[in-house]
Design an enzyme around this catalytic site. Structure first.
Site, PDB file in Angstrom:
ATOM      1  CG  HIS A   1     -53.935-105.386  99.629  1.00 35.96           C
ATOM      2  ND1 HIS A   1     -55.021-106.143  99.279  1.00 35.96           N
ATOM      3  CD2 HIS A   1     -54.327-104.086  99.512  1.00 35.96           C
ATOM      4  CE1 HIS A   1     -56.034-105.343  98.953  1.00 35.96           C
ATOM      5  NE2 HIS A   1     -55.629-104.087  99.095  1.00 35.96           N
ATOM      6  CD  GLU A   2     -52.512-101.060 100.846  1.00 32.73           C
ATOM      7  OE1 GLU A   2     -52.627-100.391  99.795  1.00 32.73           O
ATOM      8  OE2 GLU A   2     -53.489-101.381 101.538  1.00 32.73           O
TER       9      GLU A   2
ATOM     10  CG  HIS B   1     -53.656-101.054  95.592  1.00 29.95           C
ATOM     11  ND1 HIS B   1     -54.671-101.221  94.676  1.00 29.95           N
ATOM     12  CD2 HIS B   1     -54.163-101.476  96.784  1.00 29.95           C
ATOM     13  CE1 HIS B   1     -55.735-101.729  95.283  1.00 29.95           C
ATOM     14  NE2 HIS B   1     -55.444-101.892  96.560  1.00 29.95           N
TER      15      HIS B   1
END
Length: 599
Positions: A391-392, A395
């Site tokens: 997820h990170e 980003h």
């Protein structure tokens, strides 16, 4: 990392720490940048009253504004992240505190800019863009400011509203203080027979307990506490919603919803499409709830049975190195370029991996335009931590691509698009794991995990969005939001979303009172639209291959160079249409079908 005692930061191997020193190898340079921003902010007032003098001067003012914010961002990010390494270090507490002063100073020095820009006759301003090639870079930004011209007040009125903002934002602070400091939920007896205090952080763990008595006790204690404060919270939220309505009226918007969506140039239909499509697909959620009741083997399915995982799997540790390998395999459909950039980032020191004493909890992706797109983790060797890394990383890769392709002025991301890159990665990882899993029980666990992601992100956030719409429309009609009215309306919504299979209880009607996002109005719908867009994009990548990947990478490079709806079209998704949400609902239905077959 097998011992239970939390290590100090100096006990963590350097290879598991981020390379934040790359920002300021010598901290004396941080002081220099800090002082430079203070000085540039003092000097920026020289442009006040002069923006309309010439195209050259306007360009210079834009460029100087960018320069101040670019350096200020770097100064702030370094201070914030050094503090996050260990919040007990007073040196970085001081750095962080100084940055609040710095940002306030910079904001104040430039507060004249937008109102004064709008005082320049539109024809003259557009003429400046034609006359000065350097202003072409700022054309989108200027046109966006002009788009909002009808809703910008005079300098004096804007100044009054700015000064009043400390008062009008008070409801959020009041709720935050009540919710995080004053309200107490009591204690329960845990699985080991110990008396444990219920906190916000521990509550979800209790809701996932396989001991139904623990779930029930935690649920009832939690909502009993909100019930006791319900009139105070209702009054606070009533005035928060009134503030939205009054602000929208003052700025000549036809509703609070229109005012909020305007900053992203999003039509109200996007919001209503989400609510309408999700409502049409509630029968699939009801079917899943019936399946949940059957698997749990309970006579009555209650709201405290909603979060417990339906499939138990043995505790399995995943080392950090294994997690990276799983991530690489899961994200392989994004192509060699993506993986190569990602691997270089890992090697260069993007990631701070393990927990240490004093370290900020949770996970995030952060950085400045001039820094690496850093990732903070508190990796604990669980499967869920693999999803967190993925997820990170989504980003951070988004930031990396954007900063390479865009100038500083367009180097960020709107909230509407920000979660897409992270959720695309999660979706690709999940589909990779499901495709390659041979253990039937583990496959059932993954399917249930995926279904729950849909339920908690797409369905739950849309339910919240629908509640916000109800409350704002009521205030705009001149109604008062009483505790009884809000509890009744929320209870109806909860019954509509979860279906008849959920037995009635006296507590779920108070759930609205614990949602902090309601004090940032019309925000939660972006989680649901972002999830829908990401689902559509990940499916495109897996089905169409290189063309879809190319389009997606172009989207990752786009930053804030256009409005969110237009940027997502680059990746092949039109969120002005209900189609992406409908496609997400189709995916959800297929997951429920497959899960039902396996169990």
């Amino acid at each position: 990392m097998s011992d239970k005692k939390t290590k100090t930061r100096d006990q963590i191997d350097q290879k598991y720490k981020w390379n934040i020193e790359s920002m300021y190898p010598n901290e004396a340079d941080w002081d220099k940048d800090y002082n430079a921003v203070m000085q540039m902010s003092d000097e920026y007032v020289k442009y006040s009253g002069r923006l309309g003098e010439s195209a050259e001067l306007l360009l210079e003012a834009f460029q100087e504004k960018d320069k101040i914010w670019q350096v200020a961002e770097k100064v702030y990010v370094y201070a914030r992240m050094k503090l996050d390494e260990d919040n007990r270090v007073t040196k970085y507490q001081a750095f962080s505190d100084k940055c609040h002063t710095l940002l306030a100073k910079a904001s104040a020095s430039m507060s004249f800019f937008t109102p004064e820009l709008l005082e320049i006759p539109e024809e003259k301003l557009l003429g400046f863009i034609k006359e000065e090639p350097g202003l072409k870079l700022y054309e989108y930004l200027i046109l966006d400011i002009l788009r909002e011209k009808a809703h910008v007040l005079s300098k004096a009125e804007e100044n009054i509203l700015a000064q009043m903002s400390e008062v009008t934002s008070a409801t959020k602070d009041i709720f935050s203080m009540l919710n995080n400091a004053d309200i107490k939920f009591g204690t329960i007896i845990d699985e080991d027979g110990d008396v444990v205090e219920i906190t916000h952080g521990k509550y979800i763990n209790f809701m996932e307990s396989y001991d139904r008595r623990i779930r029930k006790d935690a649920f009832e204690r939690m909502y009993e506490a909100y019930k006791k404060q319900i009139n105070t919270i209702a009054t606070t939220y009533n005035y928060n919603t009134k503030t939205d309505a009054v602000s929208a009226r003052i700025r000549k918007y036809d509703s609070s919803l229109a005012a909020t969506l305007s900053s992203d140039n999003i039509e109200k239909e996007v919001y209503h499409n989400l609510v309408d499509v999700v409502n049409k697909n509630l029968p699939t959620l009801h079917r899943y709830m019936k399946l949940r009741k059957k698997i749990l083997g309970v006579e009555e399915l209650t709201m405290y049975d909603v979060y417990v995982p339906l499939i138990e799997i043995p505790d399995k540790t995943v080392s950090y190195e294994e997690a990276l390998d799983i991530m690489r395999a899961g994200l392989a459909p994004l192509g060699e370029e993506y993986l190569s950039k990602m691997n270089k980032g890992i090697e260069a020191g993007w990631i701070d991996v393990y927990e240490n004493e004093g370290k900020t909890s949770g996970a995030y992706s952060f950085g400045s335009y001039d820094s690496m797109p850093f990732i903070l983790l508190n990796y604990s060797e669980k499967l869920k931590d693999v999803f967190t890394i993925v997820h990170e990383m989504g980003h951070s890769m988004n930031s990396d691509y954007t900063r390479e392709a865009q100038p500083f002025v367009y180097g960020g991301h709107s909230i509407f698009t920000a979660e897409v890159a992270s959720t695309v990665n999660e979706s690709l990882l999940m589909q990779y794991l499901l495709k390659n899993e041979t253990d039937v029980n583990m496959k059932k666990y993954l399917l249930n995990l995926y279904i729950e992601e849909f339920r908690t992100t797409l369905f739950r956030q849309t339910m919240f969005a629908e509640f916000e719409l109800l409350t704002h429309e009521a205030v705009e009609r001149g109604d008062v939001l009483t505790a009884e009215w809000m509890c009744n309306e929320y209870e109806k919504l909860n019954k509509k979303y979860f279906g008849e299979v959920i037995s009635e209880d006296e507590y779920i009607r108070y759930e609205w009172a614990r949602i902090p996002h309601f004090y940032n109005s019309f925000y939660v719908y972006k989680y649901a639209t972002g999830y829908s867009a990401a689902t559509a994009i990940s499916n495109k990548i897996l089905k169409e291959g290189k063309t879809a990947v190319h389009n997606y990478i172009e989207f990752l490079k786009s930053g804030e160079s256009n409005y969110p709806i237009e940027l997502l079209k680059i990746a092949g998704v039109d969120m002005s249409s209900p189609k992406p949400i409908e496609q997400a609902m189709e995916t959800f239905e297929k997951l429920v079908d497959e899960f039902e077959r396996l169990v």
